[in-house]
Design a protein around this motif. Structure first.
Motif, PDB file in Angstrom:
ATOM      1  N   SER A 179      51.184  56.472   6.577  1.00 20.84           N
ATOM      2  CA  SER A 179      50.744  55.982   5.262  1.00 20.84           C
ATOM      3  C   SER A 179      49.375  56.542   4.890  1.00 20.84           C
ATOM      4  N   MET A 218      52.920  48.389   7.734  1.00 21.91           N
ATOM      5  CA  MET A 218      54.248  48.875   7.361  1.00 21.91           C
ATOM      6  C   MET A 218      55.354  47.994   7.920  1.00 21.91           C
ATOM      7  N   HIS A 221      52.047  55.524  -1.457  1.00 21.92           N
ATOM      8  CA  HIS A 221      52.017  54.362  -0.559  1.00 21.92           C
ATOM      9  C   HIS A 221      51.508  53.144  -1.307  1.00 21.92           C
ATOM     10  N   PRO A 222      52.233  52.047  -1.267  1.00 23.52           N
ATOM     11  CA  PRO A 222      53.384  51.705  -0.441  1.00 23.52           C
ATOM     12  C   PRO A 222      54.734  51.870  -1.139  1.00 23.52           C
TER      13      PRO A 222
END
Length: 133
Positions: A69, A14, A77-78
């Motif tokens: 996530s 992330m 996600h994402p």
């Protein structure tokens, strides 16, 4: 990495996605120009091993970490990174929207323990109990 983006230097997937995201296309503008409190908050979220998710600003722009996530499923996600909250969570907005809007309007913070929030993950609707504030 530019000196102004050092706050995004650590973290996992992330952090990498946050560094590479085109923030100039969002209401937040380029990450180098974010207020220090947002930079600090995002750094704390991205470097935590505890699932963390925040909304920022009037558009409720989304940030979350690697641990969070894992709870989202491929439907979010994402793509949820940088997305306005209402866009991402339309299916549950009738539950969470009024809670969020109350806080954003200056009301007291909320805390919900084992709140049933049915979400779609991995292609199916799941009855999920969340604890969140």
């Amino acid at each position: 990495m530019q000196h102004s983006l050092e706050f995004l230097a650590r973290g996992g997937e992330m952090a990498s996605l946050t560094r590479s995201y085109d923030w100039s296309s969002s209401s937040l503008g380029p990450a180098a120009h974010w207020p220090e409190i947002l930079k600090t908050t995002v750094r704390l979220v991205l470097t935590s091993h505890h699932p963390m998710f925040i909304w920022w600003g009037p558009d409720l722009i989304q940030f979350y970490n690697d641990a969070y996530s894992q709870t989202m499923g491929p439907e979010r996600h994402p793509s949820a990174l940088g997305q306005p909250g209402r866009e991402c969570w339309g299916e549950i907005w009738d539950i969470i929207g009024p809670q969020i809007m109350s806080v954003m309007a200056g009301g007291e913070a909320t805390w919900h323990v084992d709140q049933l929030v049915p979400v779609t993950r991995h292609g199916k609707r799941e009855a999920v109990s969340w604890t969140y504030g």
